[in-house]
Design a protein around this motif. Structure first.
Motif, mmCIF file in Angstrom:
data_model
loop_
_atom_site.group_PDB
_atom_site.id
_atom_site.type_symbol
_atom_site.label_atom_id
_atom_site.label_comp_id
_atom_site.label_asym_id
_atom_site.label_seq_id
_atom_site.Cartn_x
_atom_site.Cartn_y
_atom_site.Cartn_z
ATOM 1 N N ILE A 271 0.849 -1.484 0.334
ATOM 2 C CA ILE A 271 0.024 -0.048 -0.481
ATOM 3 C C ILE A 271 1.088 1.148 0.101
ATOM 4 O O ILE A 271 1.722 1.491 1.108
ATOM 5 C CB ILE A 271 -0.920 0.273 1.111
ATOM 6 N N GLU A 272 0.850 2.417 -1.080
ATOM 7 C CA GLU A 272 1.437 2.815 -0.532
ATOM 8 C C GLU A 272 -0.190 4.081 -0.516
ATOM 9 O O GLU A 272 -1.214 4.668 -1.265
ATOM 10 C CB GLU A 272 2.159 3.392 -2.407
ATOM 11 N N THR A 273 0.847 5.512 0.055
ATOM 12 C CA THR A 273 0.151 6.625 0.409
ATOM 13 C C THR A 273 0.394 7.663 -0.172
ATOM 14 O O THR A 273 1.851 8.285 0.646
ATOM 15 C CB THR A 273 -0.740 7.002 1.703
ATOM 16 N N TRP A 274 -0.278 9.105 -0.122
ATOM 17 C CA TRP A 274 0.698 10.339 -0.795
ATOM 18 C C TRP A 274 -0.709 10.898 -0.535
ATOM 19 O O TRP A 274 -2.291 10.629 0.148
ATOM 20 C CB TRP A 274 -0.043 10.344 -2.639
ATOM 21 N N GLN A 275 -0.123 12.200 0.784
ATOM 22 C CA GLN A 275 -1.320 13.265 1.389
ATOM 23 C C GLN A 275 -0.578 14.607 0.959
ATOM 24 O O GLN A 275 0.660 14.296 1.356
ATOM 25 C CB GLN A 275 -1.409 12.670 2.779
ATOM 26 N N ILE B 181 -0.095 2.886 8.325
ATOM 27 C CA ILE B 181 0.082 3.770 8.318
ATOM 28 C C ILE B 181 -0.309 4.293 9.287
ATOM 29 O O ILE B 181 -1.133 4.829 9.923
ATOM 30 C CB ILE B 181 -0.613 4.660 7.322
ATOM 31 N N LEU C 148 -6.482 10.799 2.041
ATOM 32 C CA LEU C 148 -5.469 10.231 1.828
ATOM 33 C C LEU C 148 -5.568 9.248 -0.270
ATOM 34 O O LEU C 148 -6.233 9.046 -0.594
ATOM 35 C CB LEU C 148 -4.681 9.136 2.721
ATOM 36 N N THR C 149 -4.714 9.733 -0.436
ATOM 37 C CA THR C 149 -4.688 8.967 -1.896
ATOM 38 C C THR C 149 -4.049 7.694 -1.459
ATOM 39 O O THR C 149 -2.801 7.760 -1.542
ATOM 40 C CB THR C 149 -3.591 9.791 -3.594
ATOM 41 N N VAL C 150 -4.264 6.563 -2.179
ATOM 42 C CA VAL C 150 -3.311 5.883 -2.077
ATOM 43 C C VAL C 150 -3.341 4.325 -3.584
ATOM 44 O O VAL C 150 -4.587 4.614 -4.050
ATOM 45 C CB VAL C 150 -4.035 4.099 -0.972
ATOM 46 N N ARG D 158 -8.894 6.403 -2.807
ATOM 47 C CA ARG D 158 -9.021 7.667 -1.783
ATOM 48 C C ARG D 158 -9.361 6.491 -0.203
ATOM 49 O O ARG D 158 -10.500 5.402 -0.495
ATOM 50 C CB ARG D 158 -9.663 8.365 -2.397
#
Length: 193
Positions: free
Chosen positions: A69-73, A104, A124-126, A140
């Motif tokens: 899982i990758e997140t960007w926020q 996370i 969060l964008t996932v 998201r």
């Protein structure tokens, strides 16, 4: 002319995303150091500290023990790459364990303007990577009880009956729960990117 016999070729396992997926992207289990981890914000970063826990399930409801899982926020003020916000990367990466579980640790993101100027709810964008996927799946994570969800332009594109698959629920312990279902009943909504 050589009469030497060559050994027969052996079958090798097929992999859709290459043989170095786990080693390069989730190297901890191989003794390597990661570029990104489950810790998106260290102690002292401004904002409400939150933890998101969940699991990744396949179409049969079986946990996926080798997903990532990758997140960007945005930060708590709704800014990406905010200068002076030491200890906040905005980017997280978590591998699932044998039970498909991940977590996370970060700060609750702030609302931010969308491409058309409309405010987007904190999210969060996932990205989800797993065996059998040729490309990443994008989704998201929104937060249960967030007033901005009602006016979020992206969430509004999702049919009402499917929106719950994008909402992390806060438990009595304060931890948010967000499971990813790759297919089948309760399948998470994924977006074209």
């Amino acid at each position: 002319m050589s009469t030497e016999l060559k050994p027969p070729l052996e079958l090798t396992p097929s992999q859709t995303i290459g043989p170095f997926f786990a080693y390069a992207l989730t190297p901890r289990s191989y003794g390597g150091k990661e570029l990104a981890t489950e810790q998106v914000a260290t102690e002292g970063v401004a904002g409400e500290r939150i933890r998101i826990e969940g699991a990744v399930y396949d179409g049969d409801g079986v946990p996926v023990g080798d997903a990532m899982i990758e997140t960007w926020q945005a930060d708590a003020e709704g800014r990406f790459n905010a200068a002076g916000n030491a200890g906040f990367t905005g980017f997280g990466r978590a591998e699932t364990n044998a039970e498909g579980a991940y977590f996370i640790e970060t700060v609750r993101p702030g609302a931010l303007p969308g491409p058309n100027g409309a405010m987007q709810a904190p999210h969060l964008t996932v990205s989800v990577f797993a065996r059998g996927l040729l490309i990443r799946l994008a989704t998201r994570v929104y937060f249960d009880g967030e007033p901005g969800n009602a006016g979020d332009p992206v969430l509004a594109l999702v049919p009402q009956e499917r929106r719950a698959t994008l909402i992390a629920k806060r438990g009595a312990d304060g931890v948010y729960r967000f499971d990813v279902r790759l297919q089948g009943e309760g399948e998470t909504v994924f977006f074209d990117v």
